[in-house]
Write a protein that holds these residues in place. Structure first.
Motif, PDB file in Angstrom:
ATOM      1  N   TRP A  88       6.236 -10.028  -5.006  1.00  0.00           N
ATOM      2  CA  TRP A  88       5.469  -8.899  -4.472  1.00  0.00           C
ATOM      3  C   TRP A  88       4.517  -9.425  -3.414  1.00  0.00           C
ATOM      4  CZ3 TRP A  88       7.718  -4.651  -5.893  1.00  0.00           C
ATOM      5  CH2 TRP A  88       8.309  -4.546  -7.146  1.00  0.00           C
ATOM      6  N   SER A 108       1.959  -3.331  -2.066  1.00  0.00           N
ATOM      7  CA  SER A 108       2.687  -4.111  -3.078  1.00  0.00           C
ATOM      8  C   SER A 108       4.193  -3.984  -2.871  1.00  0.00           C
ATOM      9  CB  SER A 108       2.303  -3.647  -4.485  1.00  0.00           C
ATOM     10  OG  SER A 108       2.648  -2.298  -4.685  1.00  0.00           O
ATOM     11  N   ARG A 166       5.296  -1.397  -6.100  1.00  0.00           N
ATOM     12  CA  ARG A 166       4.585  -1.202  -7.372  1.00  0.00           C
ATOM     13  C   ARG A 166       3.620  -0.014  -7.254  1.00  0.00           C
ATOM     14  NH1 ARG A 166       2.181  -6.794  -9.349  1.00  0.00           N
ATOM     15  NH2 ARG A 166       1.640  -6.914  -7.136  1.00  0.00           N
ATOM     16  N   ASP A 214       1.495  -8.443  -2.296  1.00  0.00           N
ATOM     17  CA  ASP A 214       0.073  -8.614  -2.606  1.00  0.00           C
ATOM     18  C   ASP A 214      -0.145  -9.706  -3.642  1.00  0.00           C
ATOM     19  OD1 ASP A 214       1.261  -7.201  -4.639  1.00  0.00           O
ATOM     20  OD2 ASP A 214      -0.466  -5.917  -5.016  1.00  0.00           O
TER      21      ASP A 214
END
Length: 702
Positions: free
Chosen positions: A119, A89, A84, A121
């Protein structure tokens, strides 16, 4: 025939160029991401693993799907992941664990559909972890990013250091420093890395760390000196790394002794190199680096068959203990060395076989350095056989990879500049925060001074009031015992410890102060008190003075020789002014007058039997004596102390009249063998009085 052979060679050459630089294809990626995800990037071997490359951002379609069309991609194998926009991420499994990069082969226009589970994180929020678990999680992340993104790894390393300080765990603090040093070493900043490693080493040695951590730090220091060409310091630290390992970790000594062997082989001291490598193999006969080094030694000594045996042993060892990409890189190195051995033995077929095998493995892991070394070996082999066409092909690949490596190095240097700029910003921020903290301390100090000045003014007002109100001699004796200056200094000392956030000392001080006030107030109501109560009051008073003057003197109370009962009494608060005079005029001035090598000040208070009706009380100090003390009697406070002693003298005369005894006070100056002043002794003779309980009235003299 010659023309046909040349033509065939060039046809093969151009076919290879077409294979490597000819066809280009289009890759269409469609990703189904977790709900509400609209920022998706693809990062992989085709874009140097840049997680936030704007040219590799997927376009959001609908229904949580995104797509991207990547054109002009050459044929081959590629690995990739989705992010991301940053390295924290990266996509992960549905349980939050890391996943291996996806593999795709491009041989034609290709469309790939991928479902992203989660993801990293979003799934694994570090803020919800306990302090100890947070440290371990950040250590794992920092170790992961140290290979792919030094900036992110350094941020985690800084957080690790702060977390270790918060937890008050020195060993974890040292581990965080080791990690920072690793990052700076990779950045080429050996000076900063060495500074951090030295700090880490000091911490580990202070706590006598018995794990392999201290050995790791010594080894890391040795590698920095080794890289700088400092033979002696490198050898010393490698040796310390081995010596620090205790019995459970002795197997790791093989690494340290192999490092020392490498030092000697580079210095061309072969006998020592052989000794250290053989010694290393005693701890771990399958240690890859030691076997490889032994092969190099035998190669230099022209013992090619023995070199071949050790290289093959290293290859077998590496295949057992080395995972993933590292296994391929190790194998490439060994195969190149084996090819070199066969070349020296003039076994060309075997030399070509192993050199090509090394080249194929290097291409498989796409390691530029390994490709350069293996293609360089092939160029040399073809050159010796005068097969220039084939050699030229690998020479061309060699030049391309060197250009690629040069580009990578330039990118690394640019990133190093950025990294160092970030480091300077952080150091400036740290200095700014330190300056702000110091300013805060100065402000608090100024506020404390203001409070003290206000307290002094208030004390002067109280002093004037007391002078007018305390007329009777017993009340004047109480004032001499607890004058406003003493109260003020006690309160100021308590305030000082509170401002310094030393609540423990402030609390102890306040407790003793309240007990002393209570005792004095209770005793002031009685003409006589028990000897034990007087001793308790004096002990509390001297404890308070000790706290006020940072324990700059000692005291000792002796009363065991005096026979007494609970009803044995004496005049209340008559000794304290002499004790106070000894502290203020004798002991407290000692640090201002005497040499710093003089003994610490001490006060002796002795209660001794004298006659049936009298006891002897000695107040002795090893201070500066009355002659020198007279020079300091210029302040109003000191005059007040002398006035307290005069009151006690007046009270002794009243006691003699009241009880018909011969109470007295004598002051004796003490001198050493050389005639120097060694202190003062005050001798009091006071009556022993029996007191009836509970009225407190006098019954008779003992």
């Amino acid at each position: 025939m010659i023309l046909l052979k040349a033509t065939t060679g060039w046809i093969f050459f151009f076919a290879l160029l077409q294979l490597n630089a000819g066809a280009q294809y289009t890759l269409h990626l469609v990703a189904l991401a977790p709900s509400k995800t609209k920022e998706v990037y693809v990062t992989g071997s085709f874009n140097n693993w840049d997680p936030g490359n704007r040219n590799c951002k997927l376009k959001y379609i609908a229904n949580d799907s995104s797509e991207i069309v990547l054109k002009n991609i050459k044929a081959g194998e590629f690995r990739f992941k989705f992010t991301r926009g940053n390295v924290t991420s990266i996509e992960c499994s549905s349980t939050g664990t890391n996943i291996n990069p996806r593999l795709i082969k491009i041989l034609h226009d290709t469309t790939v559909y991928v479902a992203i589970a989660a993801w990293s994180d979003g799934y694994f929020d570090l803020n919800h972890l306990s302090d100890s678990m947070l440290y371990e999680a950040m250590m794992a992340r920092a170790g992961y990013y140290v290979e792919i993104n030094l900036d992110s790894s350094y941020q985690y390393a800084l957080q690790l250091y702060r977390q270790s300080k918060k937890l008050h765990l020195p060993l974890k603090e040292a581990r965080a420093l080791d990690l920072q040093a690793t990052i700076f070493t990779k950045q080429g900043n050996g000076e900063k890395a060495l500074e951090l490693l030295m700090t880490s080493l000091a911490i580990k040695k202070k706590i006598n760390d018995s794990s392999g951590g201290t050995s790791f730090t010594y080894s890391s220091i040795g590698k920095i000196y080794d890289g700088a060409g400092d033979f002696n310091n490198a050898k010393e630290n490698y040796t310390n790394a081995a010596n620090w390992l205790s019995k459970p970790y002795e197997i790791f000594k093989c690494a340290s002794y192999t490092d020392i062997g490498n030092l000697f082989i580079r210095a061309n001291i072969m006998d020592s190199a052989i000794w250290y490598v053989k010694y290393a193999l005693q701890f771990n006969p399958d240690y890859f680096a030691a076997l490889l080094l032994m092969g190099d030694i035998e190669y230099k000594r022209l013992n090619y068959q023995k070199a071949l045996i050790n290289y093959r042993a290293a290859l077998a060892s590496g295949s057992r203990g080395t995972p993933g990409t590292a296994l391929f890189n190790n194998a490439v190195e060994v195969y190149n060395k084996i090819a070199g051995v066969f070349d020296m033995l003039q076994l060309n077929d075997s030399a070509y076989y192993y050199a090509r095998y090394a080249f194929a493995m290097a291409r498989q892991v796409n390691n530029p350095s390994a490709i350069i070394s293996s293609s360089s070996a092939l160029v040399d082999l073809f050159g010796k056989d005068k097969n220039y066409d084939s050699g030229f092909i690998y020479q061309l690949l060699l030049m391309r990879k060197k250009d690629s490596l040069f580009t990578i190095e330039k990118d690394r240097q640019i990133h190093n500049v950025y990294f160092n700029e970030r480091l300077q910003q952080q150091e400036l921020q740290a200095r700014s925060e330190k300056s702000a903290a110091q300013l805060k301390i100065y402000l608090l100090f100024g506020l404390a001074i203001l409070v003290v000045l206000l307290a002094i003014g208030y004390r002067l007002i109280l002093k004037n009031r007391f002078h007018k109100q305390l007329a009777e001699i017993e009340m004047r004796a109480l004032r001499a015992q607890m004058n406003p200056h003493f109260i003020f200094n006690c309160l100021a000392s308590i305030n000082r410890y509170i401002v310094k956030s030393d609540t423990k000392t402030a609390s102890a001080y306040l407790t003793k102060f309240s007990k002393l006030i209570r005792l004095i107030l209770d005793n002031s109501a009685n003409e006589l008190i028990s000897i034990d109560a007087e001793i308790q009051t004096l002990r509390l008073y001297m404890d308070m003075e000790l706290l006020r003057f940072d324990k700059s003197f000692d005291y000792e109370i002796q009363y065991d020789q005096l026979s007494r009962t609970d009803n044995t009494a004496m005049p209340a608060m008559i000794i304290q002014p002499y004790v106070e005079n000894a502290i203020w005029h004798g002991l407290m001035q000692k640090t201002d007058v005497l040499n710093g090598n003089e003994k610490k000040g001490k006060l002796w208070l002795r209660f001794l039997p004298h006659t049936e009706d009298l006891m002897k009380i000695e107040i002795e100090d090893n201070g500066i004596g009355r002659k020198k003390g007279a020079a300091f009697r210029k302040t109003d406070m000191i005059k007040t102390k002398s006035y307290g002693m005069q009151i006690s003298k007046d009270r002794i005369e009243l006691i003699n009249d009241q009880y018909n005894v011969r109470s007295s006070v004598t002051v004796i100056d003490l001198f050493g063998e050389a005639g120097e002043a060694t202190g003062t002794k005050v001798i009091l003779y006071l009556p022993l009085i029996e007191m009836t309980v509970p009225s407190g009235s006098v019954n008779r003299l003992l």
